[in-house]
Scaffold this active site. Structure first.
Site, mmCIF file in Angstrom:
data_model
loop_
_atom_site.group_PDB
_atom_site.id
_atom_site.type_symbol
_atom_site.label_atom_id
_atom_site.label_comp_id
_atom_site.label_asym_id
_atom_site.label_seq_id
_atom_site.Cartn_x
_atom_site.Cartn_y
_atom_site.Cartn_z
ATOM 1 N N GLY A 36 0.922 -1.146 -0.032
ATOM 2 C CA GLY A 36 -0.013 0.027 -0.034
ATOM 3 C C GLY A 36 0.831 1.325 -0.045
ATOM 4 O O GLY A 36 2.106 1.358 0.260
ATOM 5 N N SER A 37 0.073 2.430 -0.139
ATOM 6 C CA SER A 37 0.777 3.855 -0.243
ATOM 7 C C SER A 37 1.600 4.223 1.057
ATOM 8 O O SER A 37 2.889 4.938 0.779
ATOM 9 C CB SER A 37 -0.164 4.695 -0.727
ATOM 10 O OG SER A 37 -1.457 4.810 0.338
ATOM 11 N N ASP A 98 3.269 -2.483 8.383
ATOM 12 C CA ASP A 98 2.365 -2.343 7.362
ATOM 13 C C ASP A 98 1.083 -1.508 7.683
ATOM 14 O O ASP A 98 1.122 -0.811 8.862
ATOM 15 C CB ASP A 98 1.485 -3.927 7.407
ATOM 16 C CG ASP A 98 0.782 -4.187 6.057
ATOM 17 O OD1 ASP A 98 0.785 -3.463 5.149
ATOM 18 O OD2 ASP A 98 0.375 -5.475 5.874
ATOM 19 N N GLY A 99 0.146 -1.133 6.630
ATOM 20 C CA GLY A 99 -0.636 -0.365 6.989
ATOM 21 C C GLY A 99 -2.093 -0.911 7.434
ATOM 22 O O GLY A 99 -1.988 -2.150 7.623
ATOM 23 N N ALA A 100 -3.411 -0.155 7.119
ATOM 24 C CA ALA A 100 -4.631 -0.706 7.444
ATOM 25 C C ALA A 100 -5.604 0.075 6.695
ATOM 26 O O ALA A 100 -5.319 1.388 6.603
ATOM 27 C CB ALA A 100 -4.797 -0.825 8.970
ATOM 28 N N LYS A 111 -8.016 -5.107 6.945
ATOM 29 C CA LYS A 111 -6.814 -5.013 5.945
ATOM 30 C C LYS A 111 -7.337 -5.888 4.590
ATOM 31 O O LYS A 111 -8.184 -6.768 4.649
ATOM 32 C CB LYS A 111 -5.537 -5.585 6.391
ATOM 33 C CG LYS A 111 -4.802 -4.704 7.566
ATOM 34 C CD LYS A 111 -3.735 -5.348 8.090
ATOM 35 C CE LYS A 111 -2.420 -5.852 7.274
ATOM 36 N NZ LYS A 111 -2.244 -4.504 6.310
ATOM 37 N N GLU A 120 -0.235 -10.548 3.959
ATOM 38 C CA GLU A 120 0.212 -9.796 4.917
ATOM 39 C C GLU A 120 -0.268 -10.282 6.357
ATOM 40 O O GLU A 120 0.469 -10.194 7.210
ATOM 41 C CB GLU A 120 -0.914 -8.592 4.994
ATOM 42 C CG GLU A 120 -0.649 -7.509 3.650
ATOM 43 C CD GLU A 120 -1.755 -6.500 3.397
ATOM 44 O OE1 GLU A 120 -1.521 -5.584 2.776
ATOM 45 O OE2 GLU A 120 -2.872 -6.733 3.915
ATOM 46 N N LYS A 138 -8.143 6.590 9.129
ATOM 47 C CA LYS A 138 -8.102 5.228 9.604
ATOM 48 C C LYS A 138 -8.790 4.959 10.926
ATOM 49 O O LYS A 138 -9.101 3.827 11.256
ATOM 50 C CB LYS A 138 -6.911 4.538 9.086
ATOM 51 C CG LYS A 138 -6.512 4.737 7.958
ATOM 52 C CD LYS A 138 -7.663 4.342 6.593
ATOM 53 C CE LYS A 138 -6.921 4.797 5.469
ATOM 54 N NZ LYS A 138 -5.812 4.118 4.728
#
Length: 283
Positions: A36-37, A98-100, A111, A120, A138
């Site tokens: 992800g970004s 990591d993102g969410a 996610k 992930e 988020k």
């Protein structure tokens, strides 16, 4: 880029640099890198850290991607990727960044918006700690407040039966995720599986259940852990995009390796500050 988008990207970058400063060091051997970004800025922060703090002599830093996209980000930064299935059997990742798509006040996450959820979760659960990086949008009290649905990775042959089961669980408008160009068909993950996006009512937290609320699915109302477990039981489901249960610290205390829930979430805010929410176990 609009002013609003610039604020969002700035928030992501500041959160990423703060998270890396707090949880990465050059002596680490294996580090997980999500998709992800937001994680682009995490890799940028790691590269800057290594430039300022070179690793010890003869030490190699290896970075484990959660999919094709994150592998390309690692490679383009000049870092060394290693496939998850190439890790030594006894190796643990020191940390995973990591993102969410959404995070609740108990640090449960949704996610899979980017269709990498199985890998992930593999990487998060092989890590001593999962550190989540996100922007202010988020941060919600409960899951499925702003984010509309739960991503679910399913075997292509089973997608119709999984959709039927989800409807019985209360997701009346679950849909197979398809490419914007209809003739190209369903989106496929790195495992060549499909993604189903399943809307549900806003999920209850463990605290809600402790306070007497019924999260068993009655009237379509579920708590985070019960719904995640119930969806995972459906034949044909590979993984569910709810990252809950134990975090890495809790898992290691229980004699396990890692956990799907983050130990900390770094939210970049609109005003340029970074808000950090930590699991009680590491505060």
């Amino acid at each position: 880029m609009s002013d609003a988008n610039e604020r969002i990207e700035s928030a992501k970058r500041k959160a990423a640099f703060r998270a890396v400063a707090d949880h990465f060091n050059s002596s680490m051997r294996f580090v997980g890198i999500g998709s992800g970004s937001t994680i682009v800025y995490g890799v940028e922060a790691i590269k800057a850290h290594l430039a300022a703090n070179p690793p010890p002599p003869n030490h190699m830093n290896w970075f484990v991607p959660t999919g094709w996209n994150s592998r390309k980000v690692i490679e383009e930064a000049g870092l060394l990727p290693i496939a998850f299935d190439s890790l030594p059997g006894d190796a643990m990742l020191e940390v995973c960044f990591d993102g969410a798509d959404e995070v609740d006040e108990e640090l449960n996450c949704i996610k899979g918006g980017g269709a990498c959820l199985f890998q992930e979760k593999l990487v998060a659960c092989r890590s001593k700690k999962f550190v989540c990086i996100a922007d202010y949008r988020k941060d919600q009290k409960r899951l499925l407040t702003n984010w509309p649905s739960i991503p679910i990775e399913v075997a292509p042959i089973a997608h119709a039966s999984v959709l039927r089961e989800l409807k019985l669980l209360g997701s009346t408008n679950a849909k197979l995720r398809e490419h914007s160009l209809a003739k190209t068909g369903p989106i496929q993950t790195d495992q060549s599986f499909y993604i189903i996006d399943a809307p549900f009512k806003t999920l209850l937290s463990a605290l809600d259940v402790k306070n007497g609320h019924d999260g068993s699915g009655k009237d379509g109302v579920w708590d985070v852990d019960t719904l995640a477990a119930r969806i995972k039981q459906i034949n044909g489901v590979l993984e569910v995009g709810i990252f809950a249960g134990m975090n890495g610290v809790q898992a290691q205390r229980a004699g396990l390796q890692g956990g799907a829930r983050p130990v900390a979430v770094y939210f970049g805010l609109e005003d340029g500050e970074v808000m950090v929410k930590k699991a009680a176990e590491i505060e």
